[in-house]
Design a protein around this motif. Sequence first.
Motif, PDB file in Angstrom:
ATOM      1  N   LEU A  60      52.731  82.686  51.396  1.00  0.00           N
ATOM      2  CA  LEU A  60      53.228  81.442  51.718  1.00  0.00           C
ATOM      3  C   LEU A  60      54.054  80.806  50.447  1.00  0.00           C
ATOM      4  CD1 LEU A  60      53.565  79.057  53.511  1.00  0.00           C
ATOM      5  CD2 LEU A  60      51.334  78.122  52.838  1.00  0.00           C
ATOM      6  N   LEU A  61      53.366  80.607  49.423  1.00  0.00           N
ATOM      7  CA  LEU A  61      53.711  80.186  48.119  1.00  0.00           C
ATOM      8  C   LEU A  61      55.026  80.887  47.580  1.00  0.00           C
ATOM      9  CD1 LEU A  61      50.411  78.880  46.528  1.00  0.00           C
ATOM     10  CD2 LEU A  61      51.985  77.614  48.046  1.00  0.00           C
ATOM     11  N   MET A  77      63.455  83.460  61.789  1.00  0.00           N
ATOM     12  CA  MET A  77      62.710  84.756  62.104  1.00  0.00           C
ATOM     13  C   MET A  77      61.708  84.590  60.496  1.00  0.00           C
ATOM     14  SD  MET A  77      61.526  87.262  63.376  1.00  0.00           S
ATOM     15  CE  MET A  77      62.926  87.777  64.533  1.00  0.00           C
ATOM     16  N   LYS A  78      62.335  84.252  59.400  1.00  0.00           N
ATOM     17  CA  LYS A  78      61.591  84.149  58.158  1.00  0.00           C
ATOM     18  C   LYS A  78      60.576  83.034  58.308  1.00  0.00           C
ATOM     19  CE  LYS A  78      63.114  84.735  54.081  1.00  0.00           C
ATOM     20  NZ  LYS A  78      63.785  84.723  52.819  1.00  0.00           N
ATOM     21  N   VAL A  79      60.719  81.883  59.002  1.00  0.00           N
ATOM     22  CA  VAL A  79      59.617  80.814  59.028  1.00  0.00           C
ATOM     23  C   VAL A  79      59.020  81.226  59.951  1.00  0.00           C
ATOM     24  CG1 VAL A  79      59.727  78.459  59.758  1.00  0.00           C
ATOM     25  CG2 VAL A  79      61.492  79.213  58.354  1.00  0.00           C
ATOM     26  N   LEU A  80      59.116  81.768  61.198  1.00  0.00           N
ATOM     27  CA  LEU A  80      58.121  82.040  62.324  1.00  0.00           C
ATOM     28  C   LEU A  80      57.157  83.391  61.731  1.00  0.00           C
ATOM     29  CD1 LEU A  80      57.087  82.016  64.951  1.00  0.00           C
ATOM     30  CD2 LEU A  80      58.750  83.893  65.772  1.00  0.00           C
ATOM     31  N   SER A  81      57.617  84.252  60.627  1.00  0.00           N
ATOM     32  CA  SER A  81      56.797  85.215  60.271  1.00  0.00           C
ATOM     33  C   SER A  81      55.872  84.416  59.216  1.00  0.00           C
ATOM     34  CB  SER A  81      57.580  86.119  59.379  1.00  0.00           C
ATOM     35  OG  SER A  81      58.809  87.008  60.262  1.00  0.00           O
ATOM     36  N   ILE A  82      56.359  83.668  58.428  1.00  0.00           N
ATOM     37  CA  ILE A  82      55.467  82.999  57.520  1.00  0.00           C
ATOM     38  C   ILE A  82      54.245  82.304  58.366  1.00  0.00           C
ATOM     39  CG2 ILE A  82      55.303  81.061  55.839  1.00  0.00           C
ATOM     40  CD1 ILE A  82      57.891  81.972  54.952  1.00  0.00           C
ATOM     41  N   ALA A  87      48.544  81.742  60.125  1.00  0.00           N
ATOM     42  CA  ALA A  87      47.689  81.709  61.321  1.00  0.00           C
ATOM     43  C   ALA A  87      46.616  83.033  61.264  1.00  0.00           C
ATOM     44  CB  ALA A  87      48.364  81.822  62.684  1.00  0.00           C
ATOM     45  N   GLY A  88      47.258  83.969  60.958  1.00  0.00           N
ATOM     46  CA  GLY A  88      46.264  85.173  60.760  1.00  0.00           C
ATOM     47  C   GLY A  88      45.143  85.241  59.653  1.00  0.00           C
ATOM     48  N   VAL A  89      45.498  84.355  58.615  1.00  0.00           N
ATOM     49  CA  VAL A  89      44.558  84.314  57.592  1.00  0.00           C
ATOM     50  C   VAL A  89      43.503  83.216  57.931  1.00  0.00           C
ATOM     51  CG1 VAL A  89      44.225  83.325  55.381  1.00  0.00           C
ATOM     52  CG2 VAL A  89      46.208  84.613  55.696  1.00  0.00           C
ATOM     53  N   ILE A  90      44.034  82.354  58.807  1.00  0.00           N
ATOM     54  CA  ILE A  90      43.032  81.206  59.330  1.00  0.00           C
ATOM     55  C   ILE A  90      42.287  81.984  60.343  1.00  0.00           C
ATOM     56  CG2 ILE A  90      42.789  79.325  60.657  1.00  0.00           C
ATOM     57  CD1 ILE A  90      45.660  78.279  59.547  1.00  0.00           C
TER      58      ILE A  90
END
Length: 101
Positions: A60-61, A77-82, A87-90
């Motif tokens: 993210l950073l 697409m880049k923003v959605l991927s981030i 969300a996966g980490v959470i």
Amino acid sequence: MMRWLLLPTGILMELAGSTCMKLSDGFSNIYASILTFVFWGISFTVFSFAYAIWAGMGILLVSIIGILYFKEPAGSMKVLSIIVIVAGVIMLNLSDVRAGV
């Protein structure tokens, strides 16, 4: 609890290492090149204690630095991927809490 104490150090070191790699200009700048390995070495040592949080926050950073500082394109697409990575980490961390880890 220990992983939460080490986490900011790991994230900052990965962020610094990735930024130095970009500044190393293909590893032709010796100081930035050396700092890349120093920062990543510290970060990789810490990551074993807080891997999911470390990886997600690092991505993210670094992505934010790339977009804001290095003027990389920020398409949908880049923003959605981030967002999916965060969300996966959470979700991974919530699964640890529910499992009693």
